[in-house]
Enzyme design. Structure first.
Site, PDB file in Angstrom:
ATOM      1  N   GLY A  14     -12.835   6.408  -1.912  1.00  0.00           N
ATOM      2  CA  GLY A  14     -12.375   6.726  -3.271  1.00  0.00           C
ATOM      3  C   GLY A  14     -11.473   7.941  -3.380  1.00  0.00           C
ATOM      4  N   ASN A  16      -8.228   7.919  -3.319  1.00  0.00           N
ATOM      5  CA  ASN A  16      -7.133   7.573  -4.253  1.00  0.00           C
ATOM      6  C   ASN A  16      -7.631   7.586  -5.693  1.00  0.00           C
ATOM      7  OD1 ASN A  16      -4.402   6.848  -3.004  1.00  0.00           O
ATOM      8  ND2 ASN A  16      -5.840   5.869  -1.592  1.00  0.00           N
ATOM      9  N   ASN A 109      -1.388  -2.301  -6.484  1.00  0.00           N
ATOM     10  CA  ASN A 109      -2.206  -1.935  -5.325  1.00  0.00           C
ATOM     11  C   ASN A 109      -1.461  -0.877  -4.518  1.00  0.00           C
ATOM     12  OD1 ASN A 109      -4.254  -2.238  -3.225  1.00  0.00           O
ATOM     13  ND2 ASN A 109      -2.731  -3.372  -2.053  1.00  0.00           N
ATOM     14  N   HIS A 111      -0.966   0.224  -0.584  1.00  0.00           N
ATOM     15  CA  HIS A 111      -1.200  -0.264   0.775  1.00  0.00           C
ATOM     16  C   HIS A 111      -0.616   0.759   1.757  1.00  0.00           C
ATOM     17  CE1 HIS A 111      -2.125  -3.169   3.873  1.00  0.00           C
ATOM     18  NE2 HIS A 111      -0.929  -2.948   4.391  1.00  0.00           N
TER      19      HIS A 111
HETATM   20  C1  GAR Z   1      -6.342   3.807   1.515  1.00  0.00           C
HETATM   21  O1  GAR Z   1      -5.658   4.272   2.650  1.00  0.00           O
HETATM   22  C2  GAR Z   1      -5.684   2.558   0.977  1.00  0.00           C
HETATM   23  O2  GAR Z   1      -4.288   2.576   1.058  1.00  0.00           O
HETATM   24  C3  GAR Z   1      -6.267   1.508   1.871  1.00  0.00           C
HETATM   25  O3  GAR Z   1      -7.618   1.871   2.008  1.00  0.00           O
HETATM   26  C4  GAR Z   1      -7.723   3.282   1.897  1.00  0.00           C
HETATM   27  C5  GAR Z   1      -8.747   3.598   0.844  1.00  0.00           C
HETATM   28  O4  GAR Z   1      -9.015   4.981   0.833  1.00  0.00           O
HETATM   29  N1  GAR Z   1      -6.123   0.210   1.355  1.00  0.00           N
HETATM   30  C6  GAR Z   1      -5.916  -0.866   2.126  1.00  0.00           C
HETATM   31  O5  GAR Z   1      -5.847  -0.819   3.338  1.00  0.00           O
HETATM   32  C7  GAR Z   1      -5.780  -2.164   1.356  1.00  0.00           C
HETATM   33  N2  GAR Z   1      -5.273  -3.192   2.221  1.00  0.00           N
HETATM   34  P1  GAR Z   1      -9.716   5.668  -0.410  1.00  0.00           P
HETATM   35  O6  GAR Z   1     -10.981   4.829  -0.699  1.00  0.00           O
HETATM   36  O7  GAR Z   1     -10.059   7.035   0.054  1.00  0.00           O
HETATM   37  O8  GAR Z   1      -8.767   5.656  -1.563  1.00  0.00           O
END
Ligand code: GAR
Length: 219
Positions: A14, A16, A109, A111
């Site tokens: 979490g 982001n 989203n 990525h």
């Molecule tokens: C982030 O790096 C996001 O870009 C990635 O998962 C992570 C979540 O981190 N998403 C993907 O790979 C989707 N295909 P967070 O929970 O600390 O935000």
């Protein structure tokens, strides 16, 4: 400017979500988080929402007869909260087309790669490092039915891969960019500055009118 209502979909750490919370709490985004939706009860992101007094709802797959039933319940909950924009921030599953169609032009989203490279997976940063690319980065895009991470690109940020990088340090530096790029994508949407034209997203200059132009152009 009118604040838009966000639903943020999360699965894990979490960070982001935390970045969005920080922007909102500082008054740096014309948005409020109406709802956090998680597919995992033990996600650290759910705890972050709780600490900031944000409503969160967990939709565990095991509580529903099918993944579709779960995603339809999620869709209804997001609708009930009068959400303008759905933000996938580290959500780790594909979602039903029904949800994507209901929020067409209103779901984005983040990525951790320069799409269309390294689409679809959950380890895009390590995949990019192992492949030997010299530029890596992140992408904010609309989410559409079809191939994973195949929706229209809104924003991208590229960073060089350094000789001394490991997969981990590269992922950390990409993450720092994600924490700025995702709020920027939300801001552009809130300001009504995203205009969809086929695969292309035009970013309209400041001062353009019309909130939610991306959806209006789709329907
Ligand atoms: C982030 O790096 C996001 O870009 C990635 O998962 C992570 C979540 O981190 N998403 C993907 O790979 C989707 N295909 P967070 O929970 O600390 O935000």
């Amino acid at each position: 400017m009118k604040k838009i209502k966000l639903a943020v979909m999360v699965s894990g750490r979490g960070s982001n979500l935390q970045a969005i919370i920080d922007y909102v709490e500082r008054g740096d985004l014309p948005a409020e988080i109406a709802l956090v939706v998680s597919n995992r009860a033990n996600a650290q992101a759910v705890e972050r929402a709780r600490r900031h007094g944000i409503t969160s709802i967990v939709f565990e797959r095991s509580d529903y007869p099918s993944r579709l039933a779960r995603d339809l319940a999620m869709t209804a909950a997001i609708e009930d909260h009068g959400v303008d924009l759905v933000v996938m921030a580290g959500y780790d599953q594909l979602v039903a087309d029904e949800l994507l169609v209901r929020f067409a032009g209103q779901i984005i989203n983040i990525h951790p790669s320069l799409l269309p490279a390294f689409a679809g997976g959950l380890h895009a940063q390590a995949d990019a490092w192992e492949y030997g690319v010299k530029l890596a980065g992140c992408t904010v895009h609309f989410v559409t039915p079809g191939p994973a991470d195949g929706g229209q690109i809104i924003l991208q940020k590229a960073i060089p891969v350094l000789e001394e990088d490991t997969a981990e340090t590269l992922a950390q530096r990409i993450l720092a960019e994600e924490h700025k790029l995702l709020p920027e994508g939300i801001r552009l949407f809130a300001e009504g500055r995203l205009e969809l034209n086929g695969r292309r997203v035009r970013i309209k200059p400041v001062g353009s009118d019309n909130l939610y132009s991306a959806r209006e152009l789709l329907v």
